[in-house]
Write an enzyme that holds these catalytic residues in place. Structure first.
Site, PDB file in Angstrom:
ATOM      1  N   HIS A  78     -54.475 -95.598 -81.364  1.00 52.25           N
ATOM      2  CA  HIS A  78     -54.649 -94.243 -81.898  1.00 52.25           C
ATOM      3  C   HIS A  78     -54.457 -94.186 -83.416  1.00 52.25           C
ATOM      4  CE1 HIS A  78     -50.143 -93.781 -81.471  1.00 52.25           C
ATOM      5  NE2 HIS A  78     -50.331 -93.075 -82.578  1.00 52.25           N
ATOM      6  N   ASP A 138     -53.366 -98.297 -75.652  1.00 51.41           N
ATOM      7  CA  ASP A 138     -53.012 -97.904 -77.013  1.00 51.41           C
ATOM      8  C   ASP A 138     -52.670 -99.106 -77.887  1.00 51.41           C
ATOM      9  OD1 ASP A 138     -52.812 -96.112 -79.054  1.00 51.41           O
ATOM     10  OD2 ASP A 138     -50.799 -95.406 -78.550  1.00 51.41           O
ATOM     11  N   GLY A 190     -45.829 -91.858 -87.938  1.00 49.83           N
ATOM     12  CA  GLY A 190     -45.913 -92.935 -88.919  1.00 49.83           C
ATOM     13  C   GLY A 190     -45.271 -94.214 -88.416  1.00 49.83           C
ATOM     14  N   ASN A 191     -44.360 -94.090 -87.418  1.00 47.35           N
ATOM     15  CA  ASN A 191     -43.773 -95.277 -86.781  1.00 47.35           C
ATOM     16  C   ASN A 191     -44.745 -95.936 -85.805  1.00 47.35           C
ATOM     17  OD1 ASN A 191     -40.619 -93.910 -87.076  1.00 47.35           O
ATOM     18  ND2 ASN A 191     -40.887 -96.119 -87.333  1.00 47.35           N
ATOM     19  N   SER A 192     -45.759 -95.189 -85.385  1.00 44.73           N
ATOM     20  CA  SER A 192     -46.689 -95.699 -84.371  1.00 44.73           C
ATOM     21  C   SER A 192     -47.295 -97.032 -84.787  1.00 44.73           C
ATOM     22  CB  SER A 192     -47.828 -94.697 -84.144  1.00 44.73           C
ATOM     23  OG  SER A 192     -47.350 -93.526 -83.551  1.00 44.73           O
ATOM     24  N   GLY A 237     -67.449 -94.777 -60.500  1.00 40.39           N
ATOM     25  CA  GLY A 237     -68.248 -93.573 -60.701  1.00 40.39           C
ATOM     26  C   GLY A 237     -67.804 -92.370 -59.914  1.00 40.39           C
ATOM     27  N   VAL A 238     -66.500 -92.131 -59.893  1.00 44.14           N
ATOM     28  CA  VAL A 238     -65.961 -91.007 -59.127  1.00 44.14           C
ATOM     29  C   VAL A 238     -65.171 -90.076 -60.033  1.00 44.14           C
ATOM     30  CG1 VAL A 238     -64.120 -90.412 -57.484  1.00 44.14           C
ATOM     31  CG2 VAL A 238     -65.877 -92.035 -56.841  1.00 44.14           C
TER      32      VAL A 238
END
Length: 341
Positions: free
Chosen positions: A87, A117, A191-193, A246-247
């Site tokens: 992200h 992520d 910002g720690n991400s 595809g559900v």
């Protein structure tokens, strides 16, 4: 007089520990400080500040509209590979990396996986220091955890706490559940991400990823074992392969009579809201209103269970999906395809 002597003697004996305890506490505190300082010094040369520019839409003067953001990351190979959160760099038109020694480098996105992520970027820079990657399977609740990153742009900030819990699940921004997430009370802020969560011996045990806004001491990191697996696949293939049937589905409770009659291990399943035309689900005969209760012999209690079972090994492999149609239990043959997400 005897009573006074006894009381005086008891007081003397009870006073001994009170004199020693401050020295003991000071020694413990000093050992704690030394552990944090030592781990931070080992890892800090590898911690990066990541600055991201995203381009989208047009301003009134016709110029492309730019948005700026950022986060943290860390160098994990000497040739310039940097691990961070998906992200942080998603949809970036330009990525810039700043190192603690003051050097700045443009970065190239190697690959990202929104479902966990995790993202890998690369910088072309000499004399890089790489972190040592630990083993998140060996973690124990209560052990020291140190977070290093760039909260609110304040480069190279260190916070410390403990591993509060293990095996948590966290929903990624793509909607999928991330398993084996580490919970810590080492303070994290925007910002720690993407920054490292570090053990007392200076090994990276997780990738800091999220906080719960408004809560105190509830912070989360992707286990480094998950990050290592995802990074290796991104380096080999540029993406993570996942199976697709595809559900569109939603979690629903099963009627108690059906649970008892079929002796089902779970009391919930996934009701099919829609099946995409031409999809594996449609070809298998899945209908709207069917409730999926098992895939490949594994119980399915909800959408997240189904996501976990649809791994890359299922792509192109024939399997059996068990459903409840009204009150009837049916086994359908299904062959998942590779997801294009």
């Amino acid at each position: 007089m005897l009573q006074q002597l006894v009381s005086s003697s008891s007081l003397e004996h009870s006073a001994e520990p009170l004199i020693e305890r401050p020295h003991s506490d000071a020694a413990l505190l000093d050992a704690y400080s030394q552990a944090v300082v030592s781990a931070a010094e080992k890892v800090s040369p590898s911690v990066a500040k990541i600055e991201v520019t995203q381009t989208g839409g047009r301003a009134r003067n016709g110029e492309p509209r730019e948005r700026h953001g950022g986060g943290s990351g860390f160098v994990f190979t000497p040739d310039g590979l940097v691990l961070t959160n998906s992200h942080v760099v998603h949809d970036a038109s330009r990525i810039q990396v700043a190192l603690p020694d003051g050097r700045h480098f443009p970065a190239q996105l190697i690959g990202e996986d929104p479902a966990t992520d995790i993202a890998v970027i690369r910088i072309d820079a000499p004399a890089l220091s790489a972190v040592a990657l630990g083993d998140s399977q060996k973690l124990r609740v209560g052990q020291l955890a140190i977070a290093i990153g760039n909260p609110y742009g304040f480069q190279y900030t260190v916070t410390a706490g403990v591993v509060s819990a293990l095996g948590r699940s966290l929903r990624s921004y793509s909607g999928r559940m991330i398993d084996d997430v580490i919970q810590t009370d080492a303070s994290l802020n925007p910002g720690n991400s993407g920054g490292p969560l570090v053990s007392s011996d200076g090994q990276v045990i997780g990738v800091n990823t999220a906080t719960i806004m408004g809560a105190q001491g509830l912070c989360f990191a992707i286990g480094i074992n998950t990050a290592k697996f995802v990074a290796s696949r991104l380096l080999q293939q540029g993406r993570i392969r996942r199976a697709f049937i595809g559900v569109e589905g939603q979690n629903v409770p099963l009627h108690r009579r059906i649970v008892r009659f079929y002796d089902l291990p779970k009391e919930t399943g996934v009701m099919v809201v829609a099946a995409t035309e031409g999809s594996p689900a449609k070809k298998a005969g899945l209908r709207e209103g069917d409730v999926i209760i098992s895939f490949g012999g594994q119980p399915v209690a909800g959408v997240d269970d189904l996501h976990r079972l649809l791994t890359d090994t299922q792509v192109g492999a024939s399997n059996v999906m068990t459903i409840i149609r009204r009150t009837e239990r049916l086994d359908l043959a299904i062959t998942p395809q590779e997801s294009k997400e």
